[in-house]
Design a protein around this motif. Structure first.
Motif, PDB file in Angstrom:
ATOM      1  N   ASN A   1       0.839 -13.625  18.286  1.00  0.00           N
ATOM      2  CA  ASN A   1       0.614 -12.137  18.810  1.00  0.00           C
ATOM      3  C   ASN A   1       1.405 -11.359  17.720  1.00  0.00           C
ATOM      4  OD1 ASN A   1      -0.448 -13.322  20.906  1.00  0.00           O
ATOM      5  ND2 ASN A   1       1.274 -13.445  21.589  1.00  0.00           N
ATOM      6  N   THR A   2       1.707 -10.947  16.830  1.00  0.00           N
ATOM      7  CA  THR A   2       2.731 -10.169  16.460  1.00  0.00           C
ATOM      8  C   THR A   2       1.229 -10.010  15.225  1.00  0.00           C
ATOM      9  OG1 THR A   2       4.072 -11.229  15.979  1.00  0.00           O
ATOM     10  CG2 THR A   2       4.258  -9.035  14.554  1.00  0.00           C
ATOM     11  N   GLN A   3       1.106  -8.057  15.007  1.00  0.00           N
ATOM     12  CA  GLN A   3       0.033  -7.268  14.241  1.00  0.00           C
ATOM     13  C   GLN A   3       0.144  -7.608  12.561  1.00  0.00           C
ATOM     14  OE1 GLN A   3      -2.097  -5.557  15.202  1.00  0.00           O
ATOM     15  NE2 GLN A   3      -0.864  -5.146  16.802  1.00  0.00           N
ATOM     16  N   THR A   4      -1.036  -7.994  12.088  1.00  0.00           N
ATOM     17  CA  THR A   4      -0.945  -8.528  10.641  1.00  0.00           C
ATOM     18  C   THR A   4       0.179  -7.530  10.209  1.00  0.00           C
ATOM     19  OG1 THR A   4      -2.866  -8.768  11.275  1.00  0.00           O
ATOM     20  CG2 THR A   4      -2.335  -8.893   9.328  1.00  0.00           C
ATOM     21  N   GLU A   5       0.398  -6.232   9.911  1.00  0.00           N
ATOM     22  CA  GLU A   5       1.097  -5.148   9.381  1.00  0.00           C
ATOM     23  C   GLU A   5       2.863  -6.173   9.121  1.00  0.00           C
ATOM     24  OE1 GLU A   5      -0.583  -3.413  11.842  1.00  0.00           O
ATOM     25  OE2 GLU A   5      -2.665  -4.550  10.054  1.00  0.00           O
ATOM     26  N   ASP A   6       2.740  -6.061  10.922  1.00  0.00           N
ATOM     27  CA  ASP A   6       4.295  -6.782  10.318  1.00  0.00           C
ATOM     28  C   ASP A   6       4.337  -7.642   9.741  1.00  0.00           C
ATOM     29  OD1 ASP A   6       4.301  -4.295  12.533  1.00  0.00           O
ATOM     30  OD2 ASP A   6       3.961  -6.047  14.206  1.00  0.00           O
ATOM     31  N   VAL A   7       3.836  -9.266   9.507  1.00  0.00           N
ATOM     32  CA  VAL A   7       4.400 -10.096   9.119  1.00  0.00           C
ATOM     33  C   VAL A   7       3.670 -10.179   7.727  1.00  0.00           C
ATOM     34  CG1 VAL A   7       4.434 -11.389  11.280  1.00  0.00           C
ATOM     35  CG2 VAL A   7       2.598 -11.476  10.330  1.00  0.00           C
ATOM     36  N   THR A   8       2.733  -8.839   7.567  1.00  0.00           N
ATOM     37  CA  THR A   8       2.312  -8.884   5.497  1.00  0.00           C
ATOM     38  C   THR A   8       3.193  -8.586   4.397  1.00  0.00           C
ATOM     39  OG1 THR A   8       1.080  -7.566   5.744  1.00  0.00           O
ATOM     40  CG2 THR A   8      -0.143  -9.984   6.524  1.00  0.00           C
ATOM     41  N   PHE A   9       3.077  -8.641   3.343  1.00  0.00           N
ATOM     42  CA  PHE A   9       3.695  -8.283   2.427  1.00  0.00           C
ATOM     43  C   PHE A   9       2.749  -8.070   1.586  1.00  0.00           C
ATOM     44  CE2 PHE A   9       6.341 -11.884   4.067  1.00  0.00           C
ATOM     45  CZ  PHE A   9       7.432 -11.745   3.834  1.00  0.00           C
ATOM     46  N   PRO A  10       3.178  -6.908   0.093  1.00  0.00           N
ATOM     47  CA  PRO A  10       2.709  -6.633   0.359  1.00  0.00           C
ATOM     48  C   PRO A  10       1.730  -7.619  -1.455  1.00  0.00           C
ATOM     49  CG  PRO A  10       4.413  -5.154  -0.253  1.00  0.00           C
ATOM     50  CD  PRO A  10       4.337  -6.517   0.937  1.00  0.00           C
ATOM     51  N   LYS A  11       0.534  -7.213  -2.050  1.00  0.00           N
ATOM     52  CA  LYS A  11       0.487  -8.220  -3.202  1.00  0.00           C
ATOM     53  C   LYS A  11       0.885  -7.729  -4.514  1.00  0.00           C
ATOM     54  CE  LYS A  11      -3.627  -8.494  -5.632  1.00  0.00           C
ATOM     55  NZ  LYS A  11      -4.993  -8.145  -6.602  1.00  0.00           N
ATOM     56  N   ILE A  12       1.904  -8.517  -5.308  1.00  0.00           N
ATOM     57  CA  ILE A  12       2.208  -8.299  -7.074  1.00  0.00           C
ATOM     58  C   ILE A  12       1.642  -9.056  -7.306  1.00  0.00           C
ATOM     59  CG2 ILE A  12       4.041  -8.414  -7.835  1.00  0.00           C
ATOM     60  CD1 ILE A  12       5.547  -7.294  -5.189  1.00  0.00           C
ATOM     61  N   ASP A  13       0.979  -8.794  -8.098  1.00  0.00           N
ATOM     62  CA  ASP A  13       0.353  -9.302  -9.434  1.00  0.00           C
ATOM     63  C   ASP A  13       0.875  -9.179 -10.629  1.00  0.00           C
ATOM     64  OD1 ASP A  13      -1.739 -11.033  -8.498  1.00  0.00           O
ATOM     65  OD2 ASP A  13      -3.492  -9.741  -8.217  1.00  0.00           O
ATOM     66  N   HIS A  14       1.292  -9.774 -11.699  1.00  0.00           N
ATOM     67  CA  HIS A  14       1.924  -9.500 -13.000  1.00  0.00           C
ATOM     68  C   HIS A  14       0.900  -9.609 -14.363  1.00  0.00           C
ATOM     69  CE1 HIS A  14       5.283  -9.973 -11.005  1.00  0.00           C
ATOM     70  NE2 HIS A  14       4.992 -10.880 -10.342  1.00  0.00           N
ATOM     71  N   ALA A  15       0.218  -8.499 -15.062  1.00  0.00           N
ATOM     72  CA  ALA A  15      -0.871  -8.234 -15.741  1.00  0.00           C
ATOM     73  C   ALA A  15       0.153  -8.835 -17.164  1.00  0.00           C
ATOM     74  CB  ALA A  15      -0.980  -7.020 -16.040  1.00  0.00           C
ATOM     75  N   PRO A  16       0.255  -9.103 -18.316  1.00  0.00           N
ATOM     76  CA  PRO A  16       0.798  -9.181 -19.472  1.00  0.00           C
ATOM     77  C   PRO A  16       1.729  -7.974 -19.625  1.00  0.00           C
ATOM     78  CG  PRO A  16      -1.260  -9.545 -19.672  1.00  0.00           C
ATOM     79  CD  PRO A  16      -1.114  -8.936 -18.394  1.00  0.00           C
ATOM     80  N   PHE A  17       1.735  -6.972 -19.476  1.00  0.00           N
ATOM     81  CA  PHE A  17       2.607  -5.866 -19.998  1.00  0.00           C
ATOM     82  C   PHE A  17       2.815  -4.963 -18.755  1.00  0.00           C
ATOM     83  CE2 PHE A  17      -1.872  -4.398 -19.586  1.00  0.00           C
ATOM     84  CZ  PHE A  17      -2.079  -3.196 -19.263  1.00  0.00           C
ATOM     85  N   ALA A  18       2.488  -5.604 -18.131  1.00  0.00           N
ATOM     86  CA  ALA A  18       2.352  -4.035 -16.587  1.00  0.00           C
ATOM     87  C   ALA A  18       2.745  -5.452 -15.028  1.00  0.00           C
ATOM     88  CB  ALA A  18       1.300  -3.209 -16.106  1.00  0.00           C
ATOM     89  N   THR A  19       3.384  -4.811 -13.752  1.00  0.00           N
ATOM     90  CA  THR A  19       3.492  -5.131 -12.816  1.00  0.00           C
ATOM     91  C   THR A  19       2.904  -4.227 -11.779  1.00  0.00           C
ATOM     92  OG1 THR A  19       5.897  -6.132 -13.010  1.00  0.00           O
ATOM     93  CG2 THR A  19       5.144  -5.718 -11.199  1.00  0.00           C
ATOM     94  N   LEU A  20       1.641  -4.908 -11.464  1.00  0.00           N
ATOM     95  CA  LEU A  20       1.388  -3.796 -10.140  1.00  0.00           C
ATOM     96  C   LEU A  20       1.093  -4.663  -8.835  1.00  0.00           C
ATOM     97  CD1 LEU A  20      -0.754  -4.303 -13.068  1.00  0.00           C
ATOM     98  CD2 LEU A  20      -2.996  -4.286 -11.698  1.00  0.00           C
ATOM     99  N   THR A  21       1.318  -3.377  -7.754  1.00  0.00           N
ATOM    100  CA  THR A  21       1.970  -3.931  -6.732  1.00  0.00           C
ATOM    101  C   THR A  21       0.593  -2.793  -6.291  1.00  0.00           C
ATOM    102  OG1 THR A  21       4.078  -3.931  -7.353  1.00  0.00           O
ATOM    103  CG2 THR A  21       4.478  -3.428  -4.950  1.00  0.00           C
ATOM    104  N   THR A  22       0.569  -3.391  -4.815  1.00  0.00           N
ATOM    105  CA  THR A  22      -0.259  -2.279  -3.632  1.00  0.00           C
ATOM    106  C   THR A  22       0.454  -2.507  -2.320  1.00  0.00           C
ATOM    107  OG1 THR A  22      -1.511  -4.438  -2.629  1.00  0.00           O
ATOM    108  CG2 THR A  22      -2.707  -3.301  -4.436  1.00  0.00           C
TER     109      THR A  22
END
Length: 97
Positions: A8-29
Protein backbone atom coordinates in the motif's frame (compact mmCIF):
# COMPACT_ATOMS: atom_id res chain seq x y z
CA UNK A 1 -6.20 -12.76 2.31
CA UNK A 2 -5.00 -9.38 3.51
CA UNK A 3 -2.65 -7.12 1.57
CA UNK A 4 0.70 -6.44 3.28
CA UNK A 5 1.33 -2.83 4.32
CA UNK A 6 4.32 -2.46 1.98
CA UNK A 7 2.03 -3.04 -1.03
CA UNK A 8 0.00 0.00 0.00
CA UNK A 9 3.08 2.25 0.04
CA UNK A 10 3.33 4.94 -2.66
CA UNK A 11 5.61 3.81 -5.49
CA UNK A 12 7.81 6.90 -5.13
CA UNK A 13 8.61 5.85 -1.56
CA UNK A 14 10.07 2.47 -2.50
CA UNK A 15 11.74 3.06 -5.88
CA UNK A 16 15.26 4.16 -6.65
CA UNK A 17 16.57 6.38 -9.46
CA UNK A 18 17.69 4.59 -12.64
CA UNK A 19 21.47 4.48 -12.90
CA UNK A 20 23.22 3.32 -16.07
CA UNK A 21 26.87 3.33 -16.88
CA UNK A 22 27.98 4.45 -20.33
CA UNK A 23 31.66 3.70 -21.06
CA UNK A 24 32.71 7.28 -20.29
CA UNK A 25 29.87 8.59 -18.12
CA UNK A 26 27.40 7.73 -15.40
CA UNK A 27 23.77 8.59 -16.15
CA UNK A 28 21.38 9.05 -13.26
CA UNK A 29 17.72 10.03 -13.43
CA UNK A 30 15.49 11.36 -10.69
CA UNK A 31 12.06 12.95 -10.51
CA UNK A 32 11.88 16.64 -11.35
CA UNK A 33 11.48 19.19 -14.10
CA UNK A 34 12.84 17.62 -17.33
CA UNK A 35 16.43 18.75 -17.78
CA UNK A 36 19.81 17.38 -18.84
CA UNK A 37 22.73 18.27 -16.62
CA UNK A 38 26.12 17.43 -18.15
CA UNK A 39 29.07 17.71 -15.78
CA UNK A 40 32.29 17.65 -17.78
CA UNK A 41 33.34 17.46 -21.41
CA UNK A 42 34.70 14.77 -23.72
CA UNK A 43 38.45 14.22 -23.38
CA UNK A 44 41.01 12.06 -25.09
CA UNK A 45 40.77 10.94 -28.71
CA UNK A 46 37.45 11.88 -30.29
CA UNK A 47 36.00 11.82 -33.77
CA UNK A 48 33.91 14.67 -35.07
CA UNK A 49 30.53 14.09 -36.62
CA UNK A 50 27.74 16.35 -37.74
CA UNK A 51 24.28 15.87 -36.33
CA UNK A 52 21.58 17.40 -38.46
CA UNK A 53 18.63 18.54 -36.38
CA UNK A 54 15.55 20.55 -37.08
CA UNK A 55 16.03 24.06 -35.65
CA UNK A 56 13.17 23.62 -33.18
CA UNK A 57 14.64 20.34 -31.89
CA UNK A 58 18.08 21.93 -31.49
CA UNK A 59 16.57 24.87 -29.63
CA UNK A 60 14.64 22.51 -27.35
CA UNK A 61 17.74 20.41 -26.62
CA UNK A 62 19.88 23.47 -25.91
CA UNK A 63 17.22 24.91 -23.61
CA UNK A 64 17.03 21.64 -21.65
CA UNK A 65 20.80 21.15 -21.31
CA UNK A 66 23.08 22.65 -18.68
CA UNK A 67 26.72 21.99 -19.54
CA UNK A 68 28.47 20.56 -22.58
CA UNK A 69 25.87 19.93 -25.27
CA UNK A 70 28.06 17.63 -27.40
CA UNK A 71 28.98 15.43 -24.42
CA UNK A 72 25.32 15.27 -23.37
CA UNK A 73 24.23 14.16 -26.85
CA UNK A 74 26.90 11.44 -26.96
CA UNK A 75 25.98 10.17 -23.48
CA UNK A 76 22.28 10.00 -24.37
CA UNK A 77 22.98 8.12 -27.61
CA UNK A 78 25.40 5.69 -25.96
CA UNK A 79 22.97 5.09 -23.09
CA UNK A 80 20.25 4.12 -25.56
CA UNK A 81 22.66 1.91 -27.54
CA UNK A 82 23.74 0.18 -24.31
CA UNK A 83 20.08 -0.42 -23.47
CA UNK A 84 19.37 -1.92 -26.91
CA UNK A 85 22.38 -4.21 -26.63
CA UNK A 86 21.53 -5.22 -23.06
CA UNK A 87 17.93 -6.06 -24.00
CA UNK A 88 18.74 -7.55 -27.42
CA UNK A 89 16.34 -5.12 -29.07
CA UNK A 90 16.06 -3.54 -32.49
CA UNK A 91 15.07 0.13 -32.55
CA UNK A 92 13.32 1.04 -35.79
CA UNK A 93 13.05 4.74 -36.54
CA UNK A 94 10.62 5.93 -39.21
CA UNK A 95 11.29 9.58 -40.04
CA UNK A 96 8.12 11.57 -40.67
CA UNK A 97 8.37 14.20 -43.38
Amino acid sequence: MTIPDWLNTQTEDVTFPKIDHAPFATLTTQPGTPKIVCKGTLTGPTQATTIRMRPEDCKRLKAATDGALAAAIVAIVMDKLDELERNHEVLTIAIKN
